[in-house]
Write an enzyme that holds these catalytic residues in place. Sequence first.
Site, PDB file in Angstrom:
ATOM      1  N   LYS A 167      13.043 -11.448  62.154  1.00 28.14           N
ATOM      2  CA  LYS A 167      13.718 -11.012  61.087  1.00 28.14           C
ATOM      3  C   LYS A 167      13.321 -11.510  59.878  1.00 28.14           C
ATOM      4  O   LYS A 167      13.218 -11.153  58.706  1.00 28.14           O
ATOM      5  CB  LYS A 167      15.180 -10.577  61.213  1.00 28.14           C
ATOM      6  N   LYS A 218       9.373   6.014  70.914  1.00 25.96           N
ATOM      7  CA  LYS A 218      10.556   6.478  70.789  1.00 25.96           C
ATOM      8  C   LYS A 218      11.257   7.040  69.592  1.00 25.96           C
ATOM      9  O   LYS A 218      10.991   6.603  68.552  1.00 25.96           O
ATOM     10  CB  LYS A 218      11.747   4.916  71.193  1.00 25.96           C
ATOM     11  N   LYS A 262      15.297   5.489  64.177  1.00 28.08           N
ATOM     12  CA  LYS A 262      15.570   5.565  62.555  1.00 28.08           C
ATOM     13  C   LYS A 262      14.681   4.756  61.688  1.00 28.08           C
ATOM     14  O   LYS A 262      14.703   4.870  60.430  1.00 28.08           O
ATOM     15  CB  LYS A 262      17.093   5.316  62.441  1.00 28.08           C
TER      16      LYS A 262
HETATM   17  P1  AMP Z   1      19.620   1.677  68.371  1.00 28.05           P
HETATM   18  O1  AMP Z   1      20.096   2.557  67.089  1.00 28.05           O
HETATM   19  O2  AMP Z   1      18.173   1.473  68.419  1.00 28.05           O
HETATM   20  O3  AMP Z   1      20.320   0.320  68.290  1.00 28.05           O
HETATM   21  O4  AMP Z   1      20.197   2.203  69.719  1.00 28.05           O
HETATM   22  C1  AMP Z   1      21.645   2.240  69.987  1.00 28.05           C
HETATM   23  C2  AMP Z   1      21.478   2.959  71.338  1.00 28.05           C
HETATM   24  O5  AMP Z   1      20.915   4.191  71.685  1.00 28.05           O
HETATM   25  C3  AMP Z   1      20.814   2.018  72.319  1.00 28.05           C
HETATM   26  O6  AMP Z   1      21.623   2.096  73.540  1.00 28.05           O
HETATM   27  C4  AMP Z   1      19.513   2.589  72.787  1.00 28.05           C
HETATM   28  O7  AMP Z   1      19.006   2.477  73.958  1.00 28.05           O
HETATM   29  C5  AMP Z   1      19.627   4.011  72.405  1.00 28.05           C
HETATM   30  N1  AMP Z   1      18.448   4.839  71.988  1.00 28.05           N
HETATM   31  C6  AMP Z   1      17.890   4.555  70.749  1.00 28.05           C
HETATM   32  N2  AMP Z   1      16.834   5.369  70.586  1.00 28.05           N
HETATM   33  C7  AMP Z   1      16.791   6.090  71.634  1.00 28.05           C
HETATM   34  C8  AMP Z   1      15.782   7.070  72.069  1.00 28.05           C
HETATM   35  N3  AMP Z   1      14.896   7.413  71.305  1.00 28.05           N
HETATM   36  N4  AMP Z   1      15.861   7.290  73.294  1.00 28.05           N
HETATM   37  C9  AMP Z   1      16.950   7.292  73.982  1.00 28.05           C
HETATM   38  N5  AMP Z   1      17.855   6.317  73.988  1.00 28.05           N
HETATM   39  C10 AMP Z   1      17.687   5.597  72.421  1.00 28.05           C
END
Ligand code: AMP
Length: 328
Positions: free
Chosen positions: A111, A194, A197
């Site tokens: 970061k 994946k 956001k």
């Molecule tokens: P994040 O917003 O990336 O911090 O993710 C928050 C939670 O959502 C974590 O447990 C990730 O493993 C899950 N997650 C994020 N993106 C995906 C995705 N495209 N498919 C499945 N799980 C996801």
Amino acid sequence: MTRVLSCIQPTGDVHLGNYLGALRNWVAGQHEKDAFHGIVDLHALTITEAPDIVGQSSLQLAAMLFAVGLDPAVTTVFVQSHVPEHSQLGWIMECQVSFGELSRMTQFKDKSAKREHDFLSAGLFSYPALMAADILLYDTDEVPVGEDQRQHLEITRDIAIRFNHRFGETFVIPTAVMPKAGARVMDLQDPTSKMSKSAAADTGLISMLEDPAAIMKKFKRAVTDSDTEVRFDRAEKPGISNLLEILAACTGETPQALATKYTQYGSLKVDTGEAVVETLRPIQARYHELMTDRGQLQSLLRIGADKARSVASATLARAQRSIGMLPA
Ligand code: AMP
Ligand code: TRP
């Protein structure tokens, strides 16, 4: 009962990948363990750019957590800054971790490298100390974390073990657990990445609050391949497999069984879009209902904060006693 803590930062929209991959499992598992979910606004401050955003984002995230089905009577949902013990134990943790240890955190290195010419807060550097406080305050047994947070959990364990050794048994040593695997949702425009956001364009991303027409349009335009066979094969057919996995997650069937029902890409796209619309419909309705009654939402968060504080204040007092600080 096993105590489990997971925290999310109130940054950015919650999307379909978060829901099918993680949030839905939180809801399904909420009766099996004593679950605490923190909306970690203090962590978001390490990089927040604009004023007036963090509070609204925290409220929206809380509404979404309740809308997907976390039950405030069972699960403790709280905003981190509503529990001042986080900041208090956070400072104590900063004094238990060394500059060298914090310098070795790969997330900090990544970061800070990306923000080379930007304001680099000291908070971004000491963040793992606050995360250690988050975890240790609740006598947490298990923390479900993905790869990117493993190192932060390791340092939390190191700090806790060191503290207990130096000042006597005070903290429960937490364990990192793999989150229960949910669906893996890929970007609709780039099905080898994946859904995220931080994707460049939002045409491949379904937000939890997206309206039905926009959802249908995105599914109809989902990237597939020039072949015509419907088959579940992530390596060879990532686009089709992603649609099958999403449809499976929404209907409770398996992607393999669903694949046998389709001969055309078009109808698979439409059915998947419709299944997502129907899955999100009640969640969106509940979300909007909660957001129109801010008072009720705030009172749910007050219940969460009270429950969280009752645990956190006892742990903080224990830590202060172990160190031998003068009681107020
Ligand atoms: P994040 O917003 O990336 O911090 O993710 C928050 C939670 O959502 C974590 O447990 C990730 O493993 C899950 N997650 C994020 N993106 C995906 C995705 N495209 N498919 C499945 N799980 C996801
Ligand atoms: N650092 C985590 C992230 O960026 C969020 C977090 C803060 C967390 N405190 C925590 C996760 C405590 C688990 C437990 O995603």
